[in-house]
Design an enzyme around this catalytic site. Structure first.
Site, PDB file in Angstrom:
ATOM      1  N   TRP A  86      -9.296   8.416  -7.887  1.00  0.00           N
ATOM      2  CA  TRP A  86     -10.563   8.710  -8.576  1.00  0.00           C
ATOM      3  C   TRP A  86     -10.525   8.169 -10.010  1.00  0.00           C
ATOM      4  O   TRP A  86     -11.489   7.593 -10.499  1.00  0.00           O
ATOM      5  CB  TRP A  86     -10.876  10.213  -8.554  1.00  0.00           C
ATOM      6  CG  TRP A  86     -11.614  10.593  -7.301  1.00  0.00           C
ATOM      7  CD1 TRP A  86     -11.070  11.046  -6.131  1.00  0.00           C
ATOM      8  CD2 TRP A  86     -13.038  10.501  -7.081  1.00  0.00           C
ATOM      9  NE1 TRP A  86     -12.070  11.240  -5.203  1.00  0.00           N
ATOM     10  CE2 TRP A  86     -13.276  10.928  -5.749  1.00  0.00           C
ATOM     11  CE3 TRP A  86     -14.123  10.128  -7.855  1.00  0.00           C
ATOM     12  CZ2 TRP A  86     -14.562  10.972  -5.186  1.00  0.00           C
ATOM     13  CZ3 TRP A  86     -15.405  10.172  -7.300  1.00  0.00           C
ATOM     14  CH2 TRP A  86     -15.610  10.583  -5.990  1.00  0.00           C
TER      15      TRP A  86
ATOM     16  N   ASN B 122     -10.905   3.358   3.190  1.00  0.00           N
ATOM     17  CA  ASN B 122     -10.560   3.171   1.774  1.00  0.00           C
ATOM     18  C   ASN B 122     -11.605   2.384   0.988  1.00  0.00           C
ATOM     19  O   ASN B 122     -11.973   2.756  -0.126  1.00  0.00           O
ATOM     20  CB  ASN B 122      -9.201   2.472   1.662  1.00  0.00           C
ATOM     21  CG  ASN B 122      -8.799   2.250   0.212  1.00  0.00           C
ATOM     22  OD1 ASN B 122      -8.646   3.203  -0.541  1.00  0.00           O
ATOM     23  ND2 ASN B 122      -8.672   0.989  -0.182  1.00  0.00           N
TER      24      ASN B 122
ATOM     25  N   TRP C 123       1.791   1.738  -3.467  1.00  0.00           N
ATOM     26  CA  TRP C 123       0.699   2.391  -4.224  1.00  0.00           C
ATOM     27  C   TRP C 123       0.797   3.898  -4.062  1.00  0.00           C
ATOM     28  O   TRP C 123       0.570   4.671  -4.994  1.00  0.00           O
ATOM     29  CB  TRP C 123      -0.678   1.923  -3.738  1.00  0.00           C
ATOM     30  CG  TRP C 123      -1.274   0.819  -4.563  1.00  0.00           C
ATOM     31  CD1 TRP C 123      -1.433  -0.471  -4.168  1.00  0.00           C
ATOM     32  CD2 TRP C 123      -1.816   0.909  -5.899  1.00  0.00           C
ATOM     33  NE1 TRP C 123      -2.020  -1.193  -5.184  1.00  0.00           N
ATOM     34  CE2 TRP C 123      -2.266  -0.368  -6.253  1.00  0.00           C
ATOM     35  CE3 TRP C 123      -1.938   1.946  -6.832  1.00  0.00           C
ATOM     36  CZ2 TRP C 123      -2.851  -0.651  -7.495  1.00  0.00           C
ATOM     37  CZ3 TRP C 123      -2.512   1.684  -8.060  1.00  0.00           C
ATOM     38  CH2 TRP C 123      -2.957   0.400  -8.384  1.00  0.00           C
TER      39      TRP C 123
ATOM     40  N   TRP D  17     -21.160  13.098 -19.263  1.00  0.00           N
ATOM     41  CA  TRP D  17     -21.508  13.172 -17.840  1.00  0.00           C
ATOM     42  C   TRP D  17     -22.849  13.869 -17.663  1.00  0.00           C
ATOM     43  O   TRP D  17     -23.195  14.768 -18.438  1.00  0.00           O
ATOM     44  CB  TRP D  17     -20.432  13.938 -17.063  1.00  0.00           C
ATOM     45  CG  TRP D  17     -19.070  13.318 -17.160  1.00  0.00           C
ATOM     46  CD1 TRP D  17     -17.984  13.821 -17.808  1.00  0.00           C
ATOM     47  CD2 TRP D  17     -18.644  12.073 -16.606  1.00  0.00           C
ATOM     48  NE1 TRP D  17     -16.908  12.992 -17.685  1.00  0.00           N
ATOM     49  CE2 TRP D  17     -17.280  11.898 -16.950  1.00  0.00           C
ATOM     50  CE3 TRP D  17     -19.263  11.075 -15.844  1.00  0.00           C
ATOM     51  CZ2 TRP D  17     -16.530  10.782 -16.562  1.00  0.00           C
ATOM     52  CZ3 TRP D  17     -18.510   9.968 -15.462  1.00  0.00           C
ATOM     53  CH2 TRP D  17     -17.170   9.829 -15.816  1.00  0.00           C
TER      54      TRP D  17
ATOM     55  N   GLU E 136       0.842  -1.214   0.000  1.00  0.00           N
ATOM     56  CA  GLU E 136       0.000   0.000   0.000  1.00  0.00           C
ATOM     57  C   GLU E 136       0.871   1.255   0.000  1.00  0.00           C
ATOM     58  O   GLU E 136       0.545   2.246  -0.662  1.00  0.00           O
ATOM     59  CB  GLU E 136      -0.948   0.008   1.204  1.00  0.00           C
ATOM     60  CG  GLU E 136      -1.979  -1.104   1.190  1.00  0.00           C
ATOM     61  CD  GLU E 136      -2.801  -1.172  -0.095  1.00  0.00           C
ATOM     62  OE1 GLU E 136      -3.147  -0.119  -0.652  1.00  0.00           O
ATOM     63  OE2 GLU E 136      -3.086  -2.300  -0.551  1.00  0.00           O
TER      64      GLU E 136
ATOM     65  N   TRP F  26     -16.078  12.400 -12.481  1.00  0.00           N
ATOM     66  CA  TRP F  26     -15.218  12.065 -11.346  1.00  0.00           C
ATOM     67  C   TRP F  26     -14.507  13.294 -10.783  1.00  0.00           C
ATOM     68  O   TRP F  26     -14.173  13.356  -9.596  1.00  0.00           O
ATOM     69  CB  TRP F  26     -14.193  10.981 -11.718  1.00  0.00           C
ATOM     70  CG  TRP F  26     -13.250  11.353 -12.842  1.00  0.00           C
ATOM     71  CD1 TRP F  26     -13.416  11.092 -14.170  1.00  0.00           C
ATOM     72  CD2 TRP F  26     -11.995  12.048 -12.734  1.00  0.00           C
ATOM     73  NE1 TRP F  26     -12.354  11.582 -14.896  1.00  0.00           N
ATOM     74  CE2 TRP F  26     -11.467  12.176 -14.042  1.00  0.00           C
ATOM     75  CE3 TRP F  26     -11.263  12.584 -11.679  1.00  0.00           C
ATOM     76  CZ2 TRP F  26     -10.250  12.809 -14.313  1.00  0.00           C
ATOM     77  CZ3 TRP F  26     -10.044  13.212 -11.949  1.00  0.00           C
ATOM     78  CH2 TRP F  26      -9.561  13.314 -13.243  1.00  0.00           C
TER      79      TRP F  26
HETATM   80  P1  FAD Z   1      -3.648   1.896   5.435  1.00  0.00           P
HETATM   81  O1  FAD Z   1      -4.474   0.821   4.854  1.00  0.00           O
HETATM   82  O2  FAD Z   1      -3.186   1.732   6.819  1.00  0.00           O
HETATM   83  O3  FAD Z   1      -2.394   2.070   4.447  1.00  0.00           O
HETATM   84  C1  FAD Z   1      -1.146   2.654   4.859  1.00  0.00           C
HETATM   85  C2  FAD Z   1      -0.816   3.791   3.908  1.00  0.00           C
HETATM   86  O4  FAD Z   1      -0.703   3.303   2.575  1.00  0.00           O
HETATM   87  C3  FAD Z   1      -1.894   4.856   3.863  1.00  0.00           C
HETATM   88  O5  FAD Z   1      -1.782   5.756   4.936  1.00  0.00           O
HETATM   89  C4  FAD Z   1      -1.637   5.475   2.508  1.00  0.00           C
HETATM   90  O6  FAD Z   1      -0.592   6.418   2.552  1.00  0.00           O
HETATM   91  C5  FAD Z   1      -1.202   4.282   1.669  1.00  0.00           C
HETATM   92  N1  FAD Z   1      -2.365   3.774   0.944  1.00  0.00           N
HETATM   93  C6  FAD Z   1      -3.292   2.896   1.379  1.00  0.00           C
HETATM   94  N2  FAD Z   1      -4.211   2.659   0.428  1.00  0.00           N
HETATM   95  C7  FAD Z   1      -3.855   3.420  -0.637  1.00  0.00           C
HETATM   96  C8  FAD Z   1      -4.404   3.617  -1.930  1.00  0.00           C
HETATM   97  N3  FAD Z   1      -5.506   2.998  -2.341  1.00  0.00           N
HETATM   98  N4  FAD Z   1      -3.793   4.488  -2.761  1.00  0.00           N
HETATM   99  C9  FAD Z   1      -2.672   5.137  -2.380  1.00  0.00           C
HETATM  100  N5  FAD Z   1      -2.096   4.976  -1.166  1.00  0.00           N
HETATM  101  C10 FAD Z   1      -2.679   4.144  -0.312  1.00  0.00           C
HETATM  102  N6  FAD Z   1      -5.238   8.683   0.146  1.00  0.00           N
HETATM  103  C11 FAD Z   1      -4.654   9.829   0.531  1.00  0.00           C
HETATM  104  O7  FAD Z   1      -3.666   9.794   1.273  1.00  0.00           O
HETATM  105  N7  FAD Z   1      -5.123  11.047   0.093  1.00  0.00           N
HETATM  106  C12 FAD Z   1      -6.197  11.151  -0.732  1.00  0.00           C
HETATM  107  O8  FAD Z   1      -6.573  12.270  -1.116  1.00  0.00           O
HETATM  108  C13 FAD Z   1      -6.859   9.943  -1.125  1.00  0.00           C
HETATM  109  N8  FAD Z   1      -7.958   9.993  -1.917  1.00  0.00           N
HETATM  110  C14 FAD Z   1      -8.581   8.809  -2.282  1.00  0.00           C
HETATM  111  C15 FAD Z   1      -9.698   8.871  -3.114  1.00  0.00           C
HETATM  112  C16 FAD Z   1     -10.352   7.689  -3.495  1.00  0.00           C
HETATM  113  C17 FAD Z   1     -11.557   7.760  -4.415  1.00  0.00           C
HETATM  114  C18 FAD Z   1      -9.871   6.449  -3.035  1.00  0.00           C
HETATM  115  C19 FAD Z   1     -10.554   5.170  -3.442  1.00  0.00           C
HETATM  116  C20 FAD Z   1      -8.749   6.380  -2.226  1.00  0.00           C
HETATM  117  C21 FAD Z   1      -8.085   7.550  -1.840  1.00  0.00           C
HETATM  118  N9  FAD Z   1      -6.934   7.525  -1.016  1.00  0.00           N
HETATM  119  C22 FAD Z   1      -6.325   8.701  -0.656  1.00  0.00           C
HETATM  120  C23 FAD Z   1      -6.282   6.245  -0.662  1.00  0.00           C
HETATM  121  C24 FAD Z   1      -6.744   5.593   0.637  1.00  0.00           C
HETATM  122  O9  FAD Z   1      -8.137   5.564   0.725  1.00  0.00           O
HETATM  123  C25 FAD Z   1      -6.186   6.253   1.890  1.00  0.00           C
HETATM  124  O10 FAD Z   1      -4.813   6.457   1.780  1.00  0.00           O
HETATM  125  C26 FAD Z   1      -6.455   5.306   3.074  1.00  0.00           C
HETATM  126  O11 FAD Z   1      -7.845   5.214   3.285  1.00  0.00           O
HETATM  127  C27 FAD Z   1      -5.776   5.809   4.276  1.00  0.00           C
HETATM  128  O12 FAD Z   1      -6.110   5.034   5.395  1.00  0.00           O
HETATM  129  P2  FAD Z   1      -4.955   4.360   6.250  1.00  0.00           P
HETATM  130  O13 FAD Z   1      -3.869   5.364   6.474  1.00  0.00           O
HETATM  131  O14 FAD Z   1      -5.602   3.752   7.427  1.00  0.00           O
HETATM  132  O15 FAD Z   1      -4.431   3.277   5.220  1.00  0.00           O
END
Ligand code: FAD
Length: 487
Positions: free
Chosen positions: A386, A345, A282, A310, A279, A363
């Site tokens: 997105w 997420n 990612w 749209w 993650e 979007w």
């Molecule tokens: P954990 O599951 O604990 O993951 C650890 C770290 O990995 C996160 O803190 C994050 O930095 C990274 N990570 C995890 N999932 C993703 C992912 N899908 N994409 C990229 N990095 C990821 N994240 C943001 O930081 N900023 C945003 O503006 C943002 N917008 C999003 C918009 C949409 C539509 C979606 C589907 C996801 C978005 N995310 C965004 C990714 C993700 O949802 C969040 O990073 C995540 O929910 C953070 O929760 P956590 O720190 O508990 O994640």
């Protein structure tokens, strides 16, 4: 920089609001010269000014950094205005001959930093940038032809192959005594909302200390079952580190080291640590994509998707924003976002898919709403994710994969615990019907105190009809067709 040179170094903080594992700060400290730490709020020159929820976080994070520097005897200088003008003013006031910073990799910030660096260098000021934000610098993970990866798995493999966590550093034990430089009072910046204060339910403890606590709690707790629980909004299954990472209160390498240390010590299975680091990768992938493809926040990465017709559906968009769509998992997510500044997420994916595919709303509108309401709003992560949901991004989920909000709810929130928390008007609906209250027998709704259309909305759209409309919209832009698998 010579060892004899004792002129001050300006340490320009931006999205690296920490003292530990901070490459620019380490470099400044190693020089032995006085350090002038500064943060400049430059909203007027930002191509995308920071959103409201994220400013709330920034406010607390700057107070925390300021406190941490003060504890070590120094003072964080706060300035507001044009970054270059403020840096020049500080250079004049302090006699500094060097500016150090951790780089921002968003294209506009990147270009602006380069302009500032050239301008200052022309006046014999040394300017140096470091990578304190990402596992790998954009441009350092490249495919066989030297270009950026557009597919995640090979990017991940390449990054893992070169991954080498840097050693832990604590930063200087002491900073120089505060000079009498002008500094704004953070209260005057008005970053915390007051009229009204919509942040009362916001969660998290901004700042480096809060980030360290969150990481420790995760590494000794939820990490054990991260791979299984990360998709469950009804459980505390993730790290909640994203706003800390966005503002650089913790570095991705610190997170990487902590989860691998937990695995090496036998406290968690290696697979859990691997899942978490994938993650983090990612996160890097999104940042690298934005760096190499600057139009990511504004135009479809796969240009054919910009021909999509749209709908302008103001009522639908407002219902989505307010959590009044009649689909409980969507409404719960949107209300969680509004109340706390974060959203799980899995639920982000569901609500984004609903806006784009069920309502056929662009979007970019959803991305802009998230930008203003998320405390972790991040240009690369937000636009990449997105576009991933919209099917128009790099390595995206195909458009025809249309989430069914009912089955998603049943799968990831089986008891309706998450939904009931954020949509308390459904608290007494049995789990069997909580993700589709319209399907419940009349007496069940009556016993639960629910009157559809009054105490909780009827569904804004019918899932099957919305799905058919979304598939037709895709067919219109791709007449030669993609496969359209059934549900
Ligand atoms: P954990 O599951 O604990 O993951 C650890 C770290 O990995 C996160 O803190 C994050 O930095 C990274 N990570 C995890 N999932 C993703 C992912 N899908 N994409 C990229 N990095 C990821 N994240 C943001 O930081 N900023 C945003 O503006 C943002 N917008 C999003 C918009 C949409 C539509 C979606 C589907 C996801 C978005 N995310 C965004 C990714 C993700 O949802 C969040 O990073 C995540 O929910 C953070 O929760 P956590 O720190 O508990 O994640």
């Amino acid at each position: 920089m010579t060892t004899q040179d004792q002129s001050p170094i300006i340490l320009w903080f931006r999205q690296d609001l920490r003292l530990a594992d901070n490459p620019a700060l380490n470099h400044a400290h190693a020089s032995g010269r006085p350090i002038v730490p500064v943060y400049i709020l430059d909203q007027g020159h930002a191509v995308r000014p920071i959103g409201g929820a994220s400013l709330w976080w920034l406010d607390k994070s700057l107070r925390a950094l300021s406190g941490a520097i003060a504890e070590r005897g120094g003072r964080l200088i706060l300035r507001r205005g044009d970054s270059e003008a403020e840096l020049r003013r500080l250079i004049e006031e302090t006699g500094a001959t060097c500016v150090l910073m951790n780089r921002l990799f968003e294209p506009d910030a990147w270009a602006r930093d380069a302009d500032i660096a050239h301008s200052l260098q022309a006046d014999d000021v040394e300017v140096k940038g470091f990578n304190g934000a990402l596992l790998a610098r954009p441009g350092s993970v490249v495919n066989g032809t030297g270009g950026p990866y557009k597919v995640f798995t090979p990017f991940m493999k390449a990054l893992r192959a070169q991954a080498e966590p840097p050693p832990h550093t604590t930063g200087p034990r002491t900073f120089e005594k505060p000079s009498n430089l002008d500094s704004d009072a953070i209260d005057d910046w008005g970053l915390h909302p007051t009229k009204p204060d919509w942040s009362k339910g916001f969660l998290g403890e901004p700042g480096e200390a809060g980030a360290t606590v969150a990481l420790g709690r995760f590494a000794s707790g939820a990490l054990k079952s991260y791979a299984m629980d990360r998709d469950r909004p009804d459980r505390e299954g993730t790290s909640r580190l994203s706003p800390h990472l966005h503002y650089g209160e913790i570095s991705p390498w610190q997170v990487w080291r902590a989860v691998h240390d937990a695995a090496s010590a036998g406290k968690v299975q290696a697979a859990q640590a691997e899942k978490l680091t994938s993650e983090l990768i990612w996160r890097d992938f999104s940042a690298h994509l934005l760096h190499h493809f600057p139009t990511l926040p504004d135009t479809a990465f796969r240009p054919e998707y910009d021909a999509m017709e749209w709908r302008t559906d103001r009522a639908g968009f407002n219902a989505w924003k307010k959590g009044q769509t009649g689909y409980p998992i969507v409404d719960a997510g949107m209300r969680e976002l509004w109340t706390t500044g974060i959203m799980h997420n899995r639920v982000r994916m569901i609500v984004a898919s609903f806006l784009i595919k069920h309502l056929l709303i662009d979007w970019r509108k959803g991305e802009a709403w998230f930008w203003d309401t998320l405390v972790d709003a991040d240009l690369g992560q937000n636009s990449q994710n997105w576009q991933w949901v919209a099917g128009s991004g790099a390595d995206a989920s195909p458009w025809f994969r249309i989430f069914n909000p009912v089955t998603q709810g049943e799968k990831f929130d089986p008891d309706g615990k998450y939904v009931k928390r954020w949509a308390p008007e459904l608290a007494n609906v049995p789990a069997k019907f909580v993700h589709a209250p319209w399907a419940a027998p009349a007496e069940v709704l009556r016993d639960a105190g629910v009157t559809l259309g009054k105490t909780y909305p009827r569904p804004l759209v019918d899932h099957a009809e919305a799905r058919a409309r979304a598939l037709a919209a895709l067919k219109a832009i791709k007449p030669s067709g993609e496969a359209f698998p059934d549900d």
